[in-house]
Design a protein around this motif. Structure first.
Motif, PDB file in Angstrom:
ATOM      1  N   ILE A  46       0.820  -1.214   0.000  1.00 40.20           N
ATOM      2  CA  ILE A  46       0.000   0.000   0.000  1.00 40.20           C
ATOM      3  C   ILE A  46       0.856   1.266   0.000  1.00 40.20           C
ATOM      4  O   ILE A  46       0.402   2.333  -0.423  1.00 40.20           O
ATOM      5  N   ASP A  47       2.099   1.148   0.439  1.00 43.63           N
ATOM      6  CA  ASP A  47       2.992   2.316   0.430  1.00 43.63           C
ATOM      7  C   ASP A  47       3.191   2.877  -0.975  1.00 43.63           C
ATOM      8  O   ASP A  47       3.517   4.056  -1.139  1.00 43.63           O
ATOM      9  N   ILE A  64       0.390   5.582  -1.423  1.00 44.06           N
ATOM     10  CA  ILE A  64       0.359   6.756  -0.546  1.00 44.06           C
ATOM     11  C   ILE A  64       0.857   8.035  -1.229  1.00 44.06           C
ATOM     12  O   ILE A  64       0.237   9.105  -1.063  1.00 44.06           O
ATOM     13  N   SER A 109      -9.900   4.675   2.471  1.00 44.61           N
ATOM     14  CA  SER A 109      -9.803   4.799   3.926  1.00 44.61           C
ATOM     15  C   SER A 109      -9.722   3.429   4.585  1.00 44.61           C
ATOM     16  O   SER A 109      -8.882   3.191   5.462  1.00 44.61           O
ATOM     17  N   ARG A 159      -8.822   0.529   3.233  1.00 51.02           N
ATOM     18  CA  ARG A 159      -7.572  -0.155   2.879  1.00 51.02           C
ATOM     19  C   ARG A 159      -6.401   0.380   3.706  1.00 51.02           C
ATOM     20  O   ARG A 159      -5.547  -0.380   4.174  1.00 51.02           O
ATOM     21  N   LEU A 160      -6.344   1.687   3.861  1.00 51.16           N
ATOM     22  CA  LEU A 160      -5.245   2.297   4.611  1.00 51.16           C
ATOM     23  C   LEU A 160      -5.335   1.960   6.090  1.00 51.16           C
ATOM     24  O   LEU A 160      -4.312   1.756   6.754  1.00 51.16           O
ATOM     25  N   LYS A 161      -6.544   1.882   6.606  1.00 46.72           N
ATOM     26  CA  LYS A 161      -6.707   1.502   8.014  1.00 46.72           C
ATOM     27  C   LYS A 161      -6.242   0.070   8.238  1.00 46.72           C
ATOM     28  O   LYS A 161      -5.555  -0.227   9.227  1.00 46.72           O
ATOM     29  N   THR A 172      -4.001  -1.490   6.760  1.00 46.51           N
ATOM     30  CA  THR A 172      -2.544  -1.608   6.651  1.00 46.51           C
ATOM     31  C   THR A 172      -1.800  -0.711   7.633  1.00 46.51           C
ATOM     32  O   THR A 172      -0.586  -0.529   7.507  1.00 46.51           O
ATOM     33  N   ASN A 208      -2.033   2.575   8.188  1.00 45.88           N
ATOM     34  CA  ASN A 208      -1.793   3.976   7.814  1.00 45.88           C
ATOM     35  C   ASN A 208      -2.964   4.829   8.321  1.00 45.88           C
ATOM     36  O   ASN A 208      -3.802   5.302   7.542  1.00 45.88           O
ATOM     37  N   GLN A 264      -3.599   8.781   7.163  1.00 45.78           N
ATOM     38  CA  GLN A 264      -4.144   8.913   5.804  1.00 45.78           C
ATOM     39  C   GLN A 264      -5.558   8.349   5.730  1.00 45.78           C
ATOM     40  O   GLN A 264      -6.418   8.896   5.034  1.00 45.78           O
ATOM     41  N   SER A 265      -5.787   7.266   6.464  1.00 46.17           N
ATOM     42  CA  SER A 265      -7.128   6.664   6.494  1.00 46.17           C
ATOM     43  C   SER A 265      -8.145   7.646   7.038  1.00 46.17           C
ATOM     44  O   SER A 265      -9.239   7.813   6.479  1.00 46.17           O
TER      45      SER A 265
END
Length: 393
Positions: A140-141, A144, A172, A174-176, A178, A180, A183-184
């Motif tokens: 996922i990085d 970003i 949101s 997906r970032l949560k 992982t 992050n 950003q989420s």
């Protein structure tokens, strides 16, 4: 087949792909070529393209040096077709088996994204596929750095509000997943800002609650005023989570303790950390205390009482609040006082405007007094000079 620029005509691309797929299968009879050739000759290009798509999973077996070129050719063929739904099939095939040839799959998807016109709504589908692949492959990085452009892209693509919401919420989530969280949360707040009107806001209460809880729980987050600008969060008024938010916005340590005592189990129910909440409340309370006593001395005892700590801990908390960027202050360890030179306002409403007005009026009066002193001094000096001139004559 290692370039993204395809020079041959679509009919030739169909035959070329059919030939390549047959070679990957070791099919000396070239059954696929024989199947599509009469369709191409009949100028039924869409039908021929669908036949290639049906068999295109074989392209996943391409050697890495040929993989990108093969899918570039397939994407070019599909995007030249009037049936826009075909691109979704290509994306589905490319993004399958997320942990196989992941890096080159990202490159293929990026190529497709960049080939499409900047205002193409299909870019949304491609970008969503990139995000899904990044999440599935734990990469996922890679997404970003693109997040700052998402809002502008949405405007360019001209997608519907529902599609905009789906993208924000998917990103949101997906970032949560992982880790992050910052950003989420940013994307969740953007999602919530797209809603207005009671009928829409009622359904968003769970996600608005999630946004408040994640804001309060974020380790480095101490500014919560921006949450009040979102209708979906304002719609939580009357809920216990909104009471908690109000304390973080305007209350002090004592207010926090009273709320926790009033709603036993609330902090645990929201999966927040009571000690972390108290840490933030002490920092925020000290910032508010500083804004109320700007440029005046604050005794250690006064600070200790407000923060419910011992006087021995005061210096540590003042240093912490300075490090957090909430105040600028100087400590006098001998006199056991702190002078706050600057402090943030946690919220800026009518009370703060009145406070600012009062302070400005005070500064205005002080300047007038100084000007009067200067004027009087000038008159005295002028009179003395005149007297000296007369005496000398």
């Amino acid at each position: 087949m290692d370039t993204i620029f395809i020079d041959s005509a679509p009919a030739e691309q169909v035959v070329e792909l059919a030939t390549y797929i047959s070679s990957l299968r070791g099919d000396e009879e070239q059954a696929l070529v024989k199947e599509v050739t009469p369709i191409v000759e009949a100028e039924k290009l869409t039908e021929a393209t669908k036949v290639i798509l049906r068999e295109s999973k074989t392209l996943l077996e391409s050697p890495e040096r040929e993989f990108e070129g093969a899918f570039n050719l397939l994407a070019a063929l599909v995007m030249a077709n009037e049936d826009k739904a075909l691109l979704a099939e290509v994306l589905k095939i490319v993004s399958s088996d997320a942990n196989q040839k992941t890096a080159i799959k990202f490159k293929v998807l990026s190529n497709i994204f960049n080939i499409l016109p900047a205002n193409s709504a299909q870019r949304l589908t491609v970008f969503s596929t990139i995000v899904d692949l990044a999440a599935a492959s734990d990469e996922i990085d890679l997404v970003i750095p693109q997040l700052p452009y998402v809002s502008a892209w949405i405007q360019e693509w001209g997608v519907s509000v529902d599609e905009e919401r789906a993208l924000y919420l998917s990103l949101s989530d997906r970032l949560k997943e992982t880790g992050n969280t910052k950003q989420s949360l940013d994307l969740l707040l953007k999602y919530l800002t797209t809603f207005n009107g009671a009928s829409q806001l009622d359904a968003q209460k769970p996600l608005a609650t999630r946004a408040v809880v994640e804001s309060l729980g974020a380790a480095d987050e101490l500014n919560f005023e921006n949450l009040l600008k979102i209708d979906a969060i304002q719609h939580l008024k009357g809920e216990k989570v909104y009471e908690l938010l109000s304390v973080f916005l305007n209350g002090n340590v004592q207010d926090y303790r009273q709320l926790v005592a009033k709603h036993t189990g609330l902090v645990g129910e929201l999966k927040l950390d009571d000690e972390e909440n108290l840490r933030k409340m002490r920092l925020l309370s000290l910032a508010s205390l500083g804004s109320e006593h700007l440029t005046r001395e604050l005794g250690y005892a006064q600070i200790a009482e407000a923060l419910e700590i011992s006087e021995d801990e005061v210096e540590m908390w003042v240093i912490d609040v300075i490090r957090a960027g909430l105040v600028e202050a100087k400590l006098n360890q001998v006199a056991k006082t702190a002078i706050i030179n600057r402090s943030i306002y946690r919220t800026f409403g009518n009370a703060q405007w009145q406070q600012l007005h009062t302070r400005l009026e005070g500064w205005k009066q002080s300047l007038q007094d100084i000007l009067q002193v200067v004027a009087n001094a000038k008159l005295t000096t002028d009179a003395a000079i005149s007297t000296a001139v007369v005496t000398n004559n």
